[in-house]
Design a protein around this motif. Sequence first.
Motif, PDB file in Angstrom:
ATOM      1  N   SER A 208      37.649  24.566  16.877  1.00 41.24           N
ATOM      2  CA  SER A 208      38.108  23.243  17.294  1.00 41.24           C
ATOM      3  C   SER A 208      37.513  22.110  16.464  1.00 41.24           C
ATOM      4  O   SER A 208      37.944  20.966  16.580  1.00 41.24           O
ATOM      5  CB  SER A 208      37.760  23.001  18.774  1.00 41.24           C
ATOM      6  OG  SER A 208      38.586  23.768  19.608  1.00 41.24           O
ATOM      7  N   ARG A 228      38.798  19.090  18.265  1.00 43.89           N
ATOM      8  CA  ARG A 228      40.245  19.070  18.502  1.00 43.89           C
ATOM      9  C   ARG A 228      40.559  19.359  19.971  1.00 43.89           C
ATOM     10  O   ARG A 228      41.582  18.923  20.499  1.00 43.89           O
ATOM     11  CB  ARG A 228      40.904  20.107  17.594  1.00 43.89           C
ATOM     12  CG  ARG A 228      42.415  20.146  17.656  1.00 43.89           C
ATOM     13  CD  ARG A 228      42.983  21.104  16.623  1.00 43.89           C
ATOM     14  NE  ARG A 228      42.945  20.520  15.286  1.00 43.89           N
ATOM     15  CZ  ARG A 228      42.104  20.875  14.335  1.00 43.89           C
ATOM     16  NH1 ARG A 228      41.188  21.806  14.563  1.00 43.89           N
ATOM     17  NH2 ARG A 228      42.124  20.299  13.139  1.00 43.89           N
ATOM     18  N   GLN A 229      39.673  20.088  20.608  1.00 44.16           N
ATOM     19  CA  GLN A 229      39.874  20.461  22.009  1.00 44.16           C
ATOM     20  C   GLN A 229      38.542  20.445  22.728  1.00 44.16           C
ATOM     21  O   GLN A 229      37.500  20.776  22.151  1.00 44.16           O
ATOM     22  CB  GLN A 229      40.507  21.853  22.106  1.00 44.16           C
ATOM     23  CG  GLN A 229      40.845  22.338  23.506  1.00 44.16           C
ATOM     24  CD  GLN A 229      39.651  22.905  24.276  1.00 44.16           C
ATOM     25  OE1 GLN A 229      38.712  23.429  23.693  1.00 44.16           O
ATOM     26  NE2 GLN A 229      39.684  22.775  25.594  1.00 44.16           N
ATOM     27  N   ASN A 231      37.027  20.602  27.171  1.00 43.75           N
ATOM     28  CA  ASN A 231      37.372  20.545  28.597  1.00 43.75           C
ATOM     29  C   ASN A 231      36.133  20.670  29.463  1.00 43.75           C
ATOM     30  O   ASN A 231      35.133  21.281  29.065  1.00 43.75           O
ATOM     31  CB  ASN A 231      38.352  21.650  28.972  1.00 43.75           C
ATOM     32  CG  ASN A 231      37.808  23.049  28.714  1.00 43.75           C
ATOM     33  OD1 ASN A 231      37.950  23.574  27.602  1.00 43.75           O
ATOM     34  ND2 ASN A 231      37.204  23.675  29.715  1.00 43.75           N
ATOM     35  N   SER A 322      47.432  27.405  31.041  1.00 46.02           N
ATOM     36  CA  SER A 322      47.995  27.879  29.768  1.00 46.02           C
ATOM     37  C   SER A 322      49.519  27.950  29.840  1.00 46.02           C
ATOM     38  O   SER A 322      50.220  27.562  28.893  1.00 46.02           O
ATOM     39  CB  SER A 322      47.417  29.252  29.413  1.00 46.02           C
ATOM     40  OG  SER A 322      47.656  30.182  30.457  1.00 46.02           O
ATOM     41  N   ASN A 348      46.240  14.952  27.550  1.00 47.04           N
ATOM     42  CA  ASN A 348      45.212  15.061  28.588  1.00 47.04           C
ATOM     43  C   ASN A 348      45.792  15.808  29.779  1.00 47.04           C
ATOM     44  O   ASN A 348      46.731  15.338  30.423  1.00 47.04           O
ATOM     45  CB  ASN A 348      44.746  13.667  29.027  1.00 47.04           C
ATOM     46  CG  ASN A 348      44.021  12.928  27.913  1.00 47.04           C
ATOM     47  OD1 ASN A 348      42.890  13.236  27.577  1.00 47.04           O
ATOM     48  ND2 ASN A 348      44.693  11.941  27.328  1.00 47.04           N
ATOM     49  N   TRP A 364      41.215  18.621  30.648  1.00 40.36           N
ATOM     50  CA  TRP A 364      41.386  19.414  29.421  1.00 40.36           C
ATOM     51  C   TRP A 364      41.994  18.501  28.353  1.00 40.36           C
ATOM     52  O   TRP A 364      43.127  18.038  28.484  1.00 40.36           O
ATOM     53  CB  TRP A 364      42.298  20.598  29.689  1.00 40.36           C
ATOM     54  CG  TRP A 364      42.425  21.573  28.550  1.00 40.36           C
ATOM     55  CD1 TRP A 364      43.063  21.380  27.368  1.00 40.36           C
ATOM     56  CD2 TRP A 364      41.915  22.910  28.515  1.00 40.36           C
ATOM     57  NE1 TRP A 364      42.990  22.499  26.586  1.00 40.36           N
ATOM     58  CE2 TRP A 364      42.284  23.464  27.263  1.00 40.36           C
ATOM     59  CE3 TRP A 364      41.189  23.693  29.402  1.00 40.36           C
ATOM     60  CZ2 TRP A 364      41.948  24.766  26.908  1.00 40.36           C
ATOM     61  CZ3 TRP A 364      40.862  24.996  29.038  1.00 40.36           C
ATOM     62  CH2 TRP A 364      41.236  25.519  27.797  1.00 40.36           C
ATOM     63  N   TYR A 365      41.219  18.238  27.311  1.00 39.11           N
ATOM     64  CA  TYR A 365      41.650  17.372  26.204  1.00 39.11           C
ATOM     65  C   TYR A 365      42.080  18.267  25.050  1.00 39.11           C
ATOM     66  O   TYR A 365      41.358  19.203  24.673  1.00 39.11           O
ATOM     67  CB  TYR A 365      40.487  16.479  25.787  1.00 39.11           C
ATOM     68  CG  TYR A 365      40.699  15.653  24.533  1.00 39.11           C
ATOM     69  CD1 TYR A 365      41.009  14.303  24.609  1.00 39.11           C
ATOM     70  CD2 TYR A 365      40.557  16.208  23.263  1.00 39.11           C
ATOM     71  CE1 TYR A 365      41.181  13.534  23.464  1.00 39.11           C
ATOM     72  CE2 TYR A 365      40.732  15.455  22.114  1.00 39.11           C
ATOM     73  CZ  TYR A 365      41.040  14.121  22.215  1.00 39.11           C
ATOM     74  OH  TYR A 365      41.196  13.369  21.074  1.00 39.11           O
ATOM     75  N   GLU A 366      43.247  17.979  24.478  1.00 33.39           N
ATOM     76  CA  GLU A 366      43.688  18.791  23.337  1.00 33.39           C
ATOM     77  C   GLU A 366      44.585  17.978  22.416  1.00 33.39           C
ATOM     78  O   GLU A 366      45.477  17.243  22.867  1.00 33.39           O
ATOM     79  CB  GLU A 366      44.434  20.038  23.821  1.00 33.39           C
ATOM     80  CG  GLU A 366      44.790  20.983  22.692  1.00 33.39           C
ATOM     81  CD  GLU A 366      44.914  22.423  23.144  1.00 33.39           C
ATOM     82  OE1 GLU A 366      45.178  23.276  22.277  1.00 33.39           O
ATOM     83  OE2 GLU A 366      44.741  22.705  24.342  1.00 33.39           O
ATOM     84  N   GLU A 368      47.525  18.150  20.134  1.00 34.85           N
ATOM     85  CA  GLU A 368      48.669  19.006  19.855  1.00 34.85           C
ATOM     86  C   GLU A 368      49.456  18.412  18.695  1.00 34.85           C
ATOM     87  O   GLU A 368      49.027  17.438  18.080  1.00 34.85           O
ATOM     88  CB  GLU A 368      49.525  19.161  21.115  1.00 34.85           C
ATOM     89  CG  GLU A 368      48.759  19.832  22.262  1.00 34.85           C
ATOM     90  CD  GLU A 368      49.615  20.119  23.475  1.00 34.85           C
ATOM     91  OE1 GLU A 368      50.833  19.852  23.429  1.00 34.85           O
ATOM     92  OE2 GLU A 368      49.066  20.606  24.481  1.00 34.85           O
TER      93      GLU A 368
END
Length: 650
Positions: A208, A228-229, A231, A322, A348, A364-366, A368
């Motif tokens: 990440s 990048r990610q 949580n 997921s 988010n 959960w931060y990601e 995309e």
Amino acid sequence: MKKFYFLNKNKQWKGPYILPQILYFCLDGTIVPTAYLWHNKLATDIGKHPSTSIYARKKAQDFAMLPVWIFGYNIRIIAQNMKRKWKKRLSKKDDWEIFAATPIENAAITENAVKIYLLPSITAIHDFGAPGNYFVKLIYIDLENQNTVTLSEYPIQLIPDENPGIRFAISMAHPPAVGGVEHKESYGLHRQLVLMSGSENIAVAENSVFDFSTRFPFQPQILNGRFRQANTISPNNYKNCYNRLILKVTDDKIIGPLNIIAHTGMHLYDHDKFNVHSSLMGLSFKTGGSYSEVVIGGIHYNFYDVEGDIIIIDGADKEDLSAFAQKAEIIRIALAIMSGKFYGGICNYISSDDNNFNQVDGIWYEMEKQSVLSSRRTIDLQFFRTTFKEADEDYAEKYKAINAPISTATFSALCEALWTDESLMHAANLIISGMGNSDPLQQGALYSVALETLTTTLGQVKSKELKPISEKEISQAFVAELKAVLASYSQKISEEALIILGKNIDGVNRPTNRDKLVKTFELYGIELTEEDKETIDKRNDYLHGRNPLDLKHTFELTQISLRLHTLIVALLLKYVGYEGHIINLDIHIYLSDEEKMLELTVESQATYTRLLGEIQQAVESKDEEKFNIARTELGEYLENNKLAELVRII
């Protein structure tokens, strides 16, 4: 078709134009309410041009098809008059200000609205992005200690800024002895990480870290980078929970779900700012917000936007995060296919055990894939309504039934198809990649692959109908007779040739690739024009590395890619049961390209003048054959004029 002309301020008749162009001129102020407007259907025997017509003109404001608010000239006046009206109605000096500042609530709308909690989610996201001090344990190979694997703990600081990713700085008072000091892998930053503090723990997925940098040898050594990610550690581990996606959009012309999809119900939010909407009159109304229900794999989702820049998807049923994240992406892709805009970037996700999200259990931060913002909108109900009016004589028969947003059932069917069929999902992603590519040649290549993928996949569903001989018994008999003929030549043809010809006979009842593409559209009820077929034929140029046109013809190359885009979206939507309008993007581009519009107008005027001249000469010479030829050509030209094909019905 109606051909409109208007008298400009220089007393010159301008035209011919179609209705959407007239609406545009009204909006931008070119046509004012008192300007004279004329069209060739005002009466029978009216003539072809206002300068040769004996019938009186009408002021633009007298046409029922042009409401007062369509004139840019009128909008400000209407707003001012409404404001004066309300002020006059109120007697006290400060009553207007008090009245205007108090939102008008419609109990019939709000009393049945579903209460939605957004503040806990938004504040949790803000708190998660706040600066913080943590400790992190890094696993790396210590070169000074016989290359042993070492686990060491270091302070790490999270530093918020405006750039994508979560910025961090790891401070090493005593730099470790590692090889490849400028690589993140040397410090174990490619592994899964856990950031610990007294108040919360944060997990970071492997691989990440990006934008990594450090200065060596320096003491203390600082490792800088971004995640990048990341949580929070959640008690439910993001399994079997209610999930929510909150996505902040940077788009001043956002196309939200309710601009395209029919709404299912109303929300009333826990923050009044989201419930209150202003108007041109200076008044505000408390109506809450609408949402559209989407169903994928039996799971229900509510899709909506607030404040004009926040896209939200709520899971109404429990599932793993997921799976939710995959379906949330599919919902956004499905919207992008019709709107021309894919909203992505920083996502988010919120998990909760409460279906109203009053309590937040995990964040959960990601990062995309990035947003793709194009002008390739294929479904636009407002544009459809300006093109086909209720006053049109064929409106009730042809257009009334489809004068509505996309139904939630149709949108859900599209999402379901993308969720269950990998090939359709691949084609959809190619559409978005094409939208986001500025090179028309590369756009065409991406769309060509998407078209091949889509027609192959959908053609398999109706493979029997695609065969030239659809009856199995006749096909088998036909092949058997051909093989018998081939066998009679077995002594005259080499064994290798017999094998090749035998394979060709086995496949004799398969359509050619071109026929398969064209017939797939027809099998799903889409009638292709000759121009459509010519565009489909050009996909081979892209697929085999050839340029369909010289690169200097950028506009024409763009038109090819736009027509391919339109056809792909039409086929995909028709497959899931859509009945309605599709905007022909390669024609619509003329409305946004002033130079090409002028070029087309000049060309149209020249053709129109030439044909009228030929008709006049034929009348004067009493040549009936030439008269009929010219009249037929003029009729076909007017019928097939490019701007007449702005919208197709599928």
